[in-house]
Design a protein around this motif. Structure first.
Motif, PDB file in Angstrom:
ATOM      1  N   SER A   1      -3.378  -5.248 -32.867  1.00  0.00           N
ATOM      2  CA  SER A   1      -3.536  -5.341 -34.230  1.00  0.00           C
ATOM      3  C   SER A   1      -4.496  -4.623 -34.962  1.00  0.00           C
ATOM      4  CB  SER A   1      -3.820  -6.948 -34.419  1.00  0.00           C
ATOM      5  OG  SER A   1      -2.962  -7.750 -33.981  1.00  0.00           O
TER       6      SER A   1
ATOM      7  N   GLU B   1       2.462 -14.602 -35.524  1.00  0.00           N
ATOM      8  CA  GLU B   1       1.842 -13.548 -34.831  1.00  0.00           C
ATOM      9  C   GLU B   1       2.807 -12.504 -35.570  1.00  0.00           C
ATOM     10  OE1 GLU B   1       1.418 -15.193 -30.387  1.00  0.00           O
ATOM     11  OE2 GLU B   1       3.579 -15.317 -31.141  1.00  0.00           O
ATOM     12  N   GLN B   2       1.828 -11.267 -35.840  1.00  0.00           N
ATOM     13  CA  GLN B   2       2.253 -10.248 -36.618  1.00  0.00           C
ATOM     14  C   GLN B   2       1.241  -9.039 -36.203  1.00  0.00           C
ATOM     15  OE1 GLN B   2       2.811 -10.334 -40.612  1.00  0.00           O
ATOM     16  NE2 GLN B   2       4.708  -8.996 -40.463  1.00  0.00           N
ATOM     17  N   SER B   3       1.485  -8.003 -35.611  1.00  0.00           N
ATOM     18  CA  SER B   3       0.765  -6.917 -35.136  1.00  0.00           C
ATOM     19  C   SER B   3       1.088  -5.759 -36.288  1.00  0.00           C
ATOM     20  CB  SER B   3       0.837  -6.436 -33.955  1.00  0.00           C
ATOM     21  OG  SER B   3       0.385  -7.331 -32.957  1.00  0.00           O
TER      22      SER B   3
ATOM     23  N   SER C   1       1.393 -10.036 -45.829  1.00  0.00           N
ATOM     24  CA  SER C   1       2.014 -11.015 -44.679  1.00  0.00           C
ATOM     25  C   SER C   1       1.824 -12.337 -45.297  1.00  0.00           C
ATOM     26  CB  SER C   1       1.310 -10.594 -43.504  1.00  0.00           C
ATOM     27  OG  SER C   1       1.671 -11.478 -42.647  1.00  0.00           O
TER      28      SER C   1
ATOM     29  N   GLU D   1       7.729  -6.516 -37.351  1.00  0.00           N
ATOM     30  CA  GLU D   1       8.115  -7.683 -36.553  1.00  0.00           C
ATOM     31  C   GLU D   1       7.171  -8.750 -36.742  1.00  0.00           C
ATOM     32  OE1 GLU D   1      10.526  -9.361 -34.415  1.00  0.00           O
ATOM     33  OE2 GLU D   1      10.803  -7.258 -33.971  1.00  0.00           O
ATOM     34  N   ALA D   2       7.687 -10.174 -36.782  1.00  0.00           N
ATOM     35  CA  ALA D   2       7.102 -11.258 -37.057  1.00  0.00           C
ATOM     36  C   ALA D   2       7.554 -12.460 -36.050  1.00  0.00           C
ATOM     37  CB  ALA D   2       7.197 -11.648 -38.522  1.00  0.00           C
ATOM     38  N   ARG D   3       6.611 -13.332 -35.670  1.00  0.00           N
ATOM     39  CA  ARG D   3       7.219 -14.435 -34.714  1.00  0.00           C
ATOM     40  C   ARG D   3       6.488 -15.779 -35.368  1.00  0.00           C
ATOM     41  NH1 ARG D   3       6.619 -12.958 -28.443  1.00  0.00           N
ATOM     42  NH2 ARG D   3       4.443 -13.149 -28.906  1.00  0.00           N
TER      43      ARG D   3
ATOM     44  N   GLU E   1      11.859 -10.713 -42.895  1.00  0.00           N
ATOM     45  CA  GLU E   1      11.127  -9.449 -43.589  1.00  0.00           C
ATOM     46  C   GLU E   1      11.698  -9.176 -44.713  1.00  0.00           C
ATOM     47  OE1 GLU E   1      10.839  -8.624 -39.024  1.00  0.00           O
ATOM     48  OE2 GLU E   1      12.115  -9.829 -40.534  1.00  0.00           O
TER      49      GLU E   1
ATOM     50  N   ILE F   1       0.706 -10.212 -31.624  1.00  0.00           N
ATOM     51  CA  ILE F   1       1.781 -10.480 -30.839  1.00  0.00           C
ATOM     52  C   ILE F   1       1.915  -9.708 -29.602  1.00  0.00           C
ATOM     53  CG2 ILE F   1       3.029  -8.451 -31.966  1.00  0.00           C
ATOM     54  CD1 ILE F   1       5.520 -10.271 -32.573  1.00  0.00           C
TER      55      ILE F   1
ATOM     56  N   GLN G   1       1.074 -14.473 -43.074  1.00  0.00           N
ATOM     57  CA  GLN G   1       0.564 -14.753 -41.790  1.00  0.00           C
ATOM     58  C   GLN G   1      -0.848 -15.792 -42.090  1.00  0.00           C
ATOM     59  OE1 GLN G   1      -0.998 -11.855 -39.049  1.00  0.00           O
ATOM     60  NE2 GLN G   1      -1.020 -12.989 -37.409  1.00  0.00           N
TER      61      GLN G   1
END
Length: 768
Positions: free
Chosen positions: A753, A155-157, A141, A161-163, A199, A734, A143
């Motif tokens: 997470s 934010e990514q758990s 990632s 999905e990523a924000r 992604e 996230i 991140q």
């Protein structure tokens, strides 16, 4: 291995374009930045005896008289690694690469607002990520790298999905990335309605990223949050190699990739194929990827560069869903019962194709243009439905730049345009435990986005620039519902004109001061314009913002301490607020006003480097500090009769932590041993507009240690291992903001997470 496995190839470099003329020992050429292809002025060129031969002039041009006995020259510039270039008297057309120095990022030239200046001299807040930032992480990632830039948060758990948010913009997206324009190699990957998913982008192929924080209307059109420009890696000049890499880790992580690099004089080639599998920390959170990326640069002449980008990615991801606080406390690894029953997930194939060209007509006039197509197919079972979408977009971007050498007030003019058309053919079915049931709807979207932009940069004095920018933006959505014609129609947003004014003055290496005022807008996506009855919401409008900012950048303590300080005030009108009305249905309305006041500070200090002749070649602590005072200024919730049922004036903006701190330490030695450590702090965060529920603050520590060495002329080895979340903290990166519990259930805010987890990897590069 469940299915066929690709291999992958990356490319990274700074291009130094040299035209060599062996007659009488005279060599002429042009020097450019590796990733941006911007000409570099003031580059020092020396021979093997360390004697000065020349410095590059306007347009990066240089000319040197080289003795036949000299087969090497060295090229030096602050902010870039010293490059030794082998001279072949029979080769009269060279293309050399100069890599950015991760230690002196403030001196690196950035494309930013097309100014071609160093980051320190550029008016505006720009964060810079290099391969060094990415290599600090686990390779899964981006991140950690993005979170090392103050004001930027990813934010990514899970990997599904990523924000990404910049100065709070984008944090409220229910899926994907909003309010931020994203490009790869000057090709927009943001869809026509403003939605982006990254992604499909293998982070190990990224060579550099520039993050413009705040409205960037003078070059990039719509987007209140800002812009992220990714550049894929390019192969080092005169290197031809093949690299095999593998990685294993917690939760059954397996990754394998092969990289081929060839930095030739006429073409720079990068082809990457690989696969990755990961079971995930939580139940029903596995992720499988197959990817191939090819990036080619062709150099037909000194004036022309052609870029070809090909990317194909397959991703199969399960979605575990949100949990309530009681569920998290009982078992954070469990999946949401509905997601598990309906087998929620994303099964997607992406394809991106881009063709670009940069042409230098003369020393004053140039053009950069690109055309692209982007398409994917998506199977998307969700707790409330089964979605099947087909998307295709095409478009282009062009930018003309003219440098007018007026005797008084010389000015650089930029004029350009961007067009993006996206067509989605989507169907919604009943979800029968992960299988398609009866059809509920068939809807086509035809979205068009057009921007025309202008910018001028005027030199008021040798150290002072005045920038004026303006963009005109047009957007419209066309919707056709085949099963319910009443939900068909169009949504055309009023064209927006967004200006930007900035001034920049460099006092010395110690201080460059910048001030700017800019405006921007972010329209709702095509999925956010529907009302609760499925009809188009005729009243919903774009978010609008005006941003006031002051930046101070410089180097202290003999250039060992670099700092970048930003103070900003952004006033937003009509910020989109999500409201869950029933399971699977979220509607959006414009709030009154929100206020974003913030301070961002980046510091790095080079304690030791190679010049100290110690066993330690680099010892560098760094930190990124973000303070956000974001509040609702005018936000009242109304019922169907327009009566006020809740007043949130003065509340903290949902999803925004007041304090975010990232700190790290890089240690590298002559032996090849290295250590990267990072610390991340996130303050308590409001989970709903009413500020009733909060996610508590948390601390995360990540570490990585490795050994990287060229063993002989043929092999380079890198072996490493790392531990993420060393302190084994429980947290959710996230969050499902303003989540609503239905049927008396508590809201499912949390997406836990991973707890403490480790990984190890090995790469072997063979130099051909």
């Amino acid at each position: 291995m469940k299915s066929f496995r690709y291999y992958y190839l990356l490319m990274t470099f700074v291009v130094l374009s040299i035209s060599a003329n062996a007659q009488d020992g005279i060599i002429t050429g042009h020097i450019y930045d590796s990733q941006t292809r911007q000409p570099l002025v003031g580059v020092t060129i020396k021979n093997q005896a360390d004697a000065l031969l020349a410095q590059s002039e306007q347009g990066g041009y240089f000319s040197i008289n080289l003795n036949s006995a000299d087969s090497l020259i060295q090229v030096l510039m602050l902010g870039y690694k010293t490059q030794w270039v082998t001279i072949d008297q029979n080769n009269t057309d060279l293309n050399i690469q100069l890599e950015e120095d991760a230690i002196n990022l403030s001196e690196v030239r950035v494309t930013g607002f097309n100014e071609g200046r160093s980051n320190k001299e550029t008016a505006g807040s720009i964060g810079l990520i290099t391969t060094k930032n990415i290599e600090r992480g686990n390779g899964l990632s981006i991140q950690p790298a993005l979170n090392s830039i103050p004001g930027v948060k990813m934010e990514q758990s899970t990997l599904s999905e990523a924000r990404i948010s910049i100065r709070g913009n984008g944090v409220r997206a229910s899926y994907g990335i909003r309010n931020i324009k994203i490009y790869v190699n000057e090709i927009p990957v943001t869809e026509a309605d403003g939605t982006t998913r990254i992604e499909a982008l293998d982070i190990n192929s990224i060579g550099r990223a520039e993050i413009i924080k705040g409205p960037a209307s003078s070059i990039y059109g719509a987007g209140v949050g800002g812009v992220i420009n990714f550049q894929l890696q390019r192969s080092p000049y005169q290197e031809q190699s093949i690299e095999m890499s593998g990685q294993v880790g917690s939760y059954n992580l397996h990754r394998f990739a092969t990289t081929y690099r060839n930095g030739g004089d006429k073409m720079n080639s990068y082809v990457s194929v690989g696969w990755q599998e990961y079971d995930g920390y939580r139940e029903h959170s596995s992720d499988m990827r197959r990817f191939i990326t090819a990036n080619f640069q062709l150099f037909p002449s000194d004036k022309r560069i052609i870029t070809v980008l090909l990317n194909r990615t397959t991703q199969h991801s399960q979605i575990p869903g949100g949990l309530t606080l009681d569920q998290v406390n009982a078992d954070p690894t469990q999946a949401n019962a509905s997601n598990l029953d309906k087998q929620a997930g994303r099964y997607q194939n992406w394809t991106r194709i881009g063709l670009g060209q940069r042409y230098q007509f003369n020393s004053q006039f140039s053009n950069s243009s690109s055309v692209f197509t982007y398409f994917y197919d998506l199977d998307h079972p969700l707790p409330y439905a089964y979605l099947r979408n087909y998307y295709q977009s095409y478009g282009g971007r062009t930018r003309f730049t003219y440098k007018a050498d007026f005797p008084v007030l010389p000015t650089q003019f930029t004029l350009g345009a961007e067009y993006n058309n996206g067509i989605t053919k989507g169907s919604q079915f009943v979800n029968n435990q992960g299988k398609e049931g009866a059809i509920n709807s068939t809807i086509d979207y035809d979205n068009n986005n057009f921007s025309l932009f202008y910018q001028s940069i005027t030199e008021l004095s040798e150290n002072t620039d005045f920038i004026v920018g303006l963009s005109y933006n047009s957007l419209n959505y066309n919707i056709k519902n085949y099963l319910n014609s009443t939900q068909s129609g169009s949504k055309k947003f009023d064209p927006q004109v967004s200006p930007r004014i900035a001034i920049s003055h460099t006092f010395s290496d110690v201080l460059s001061l910048h001030g700017s005022v800019s405006s921007g807008f972010s329209p709702p996506s095509s999925s956010e314009i529907k009302d609760v009855d499925g009809l188009i919401n005729s009243t919903i409008q774009a978010e609008k913002a005006i941003n006031y900012e002051i930046n101070a950048k410089g180097n202290l303590l003999k250039s060992k301490l670099a700092y970048d300080l930003s103070l900003f005030k952004m006033d937003m009108k009509g910020e989109l607020i999500a409201q869950s009305v029933q399971q699977g249905i979220t509607i959006y309305n414009n709030s009154g006003k929100t206020i974003h006041n913030g301070v961002e500070l980046a510091l790095s200090y080079q304690l030791l480097n190679e010049e100290n002749n110690n066993i330690i070649t680099s010892l560098r602590p760094f930190t990124a500090i973000t303070y956000s005072d974001f509040k609702f200024d005018d936000y009242k919730k109304l019922n169907a009769s327009d009566e006020i049922i809740a007043n949130y004036d003065g509340n903290e903006l949902t999803g925004i932590a007041p304090w975010v701190v990232m700190a790290g330490l890089d240690l590298e030695t002559k032996l090849g041993l290295y250590f990267y450590g990072s610390y991340f702090y996130n303050d308590k965060t409001p989970l709903n507009d009413a500020n009733i529920d909060y996610h508590p603050s948390y601390h995360i520590i990540n570490t990585k240690i490795g050994f990287k060495k060229q063993l002989n002329k043929a092999f380079v080895v890198d072996v490493y291992g790392g531990i993420d979340n060393l302190l084994n903290k429980k947290y959710s990166s996230i969050l499902s903001l303003n989540a609503t519990g239905f049927g008396g259930a508590a809201p499912a805010y949390y997406n836990p997470s991973p707890e403490r987890n480790g990984y190890a990897g090995l790469s072997i590069k063979y130099l051909l």
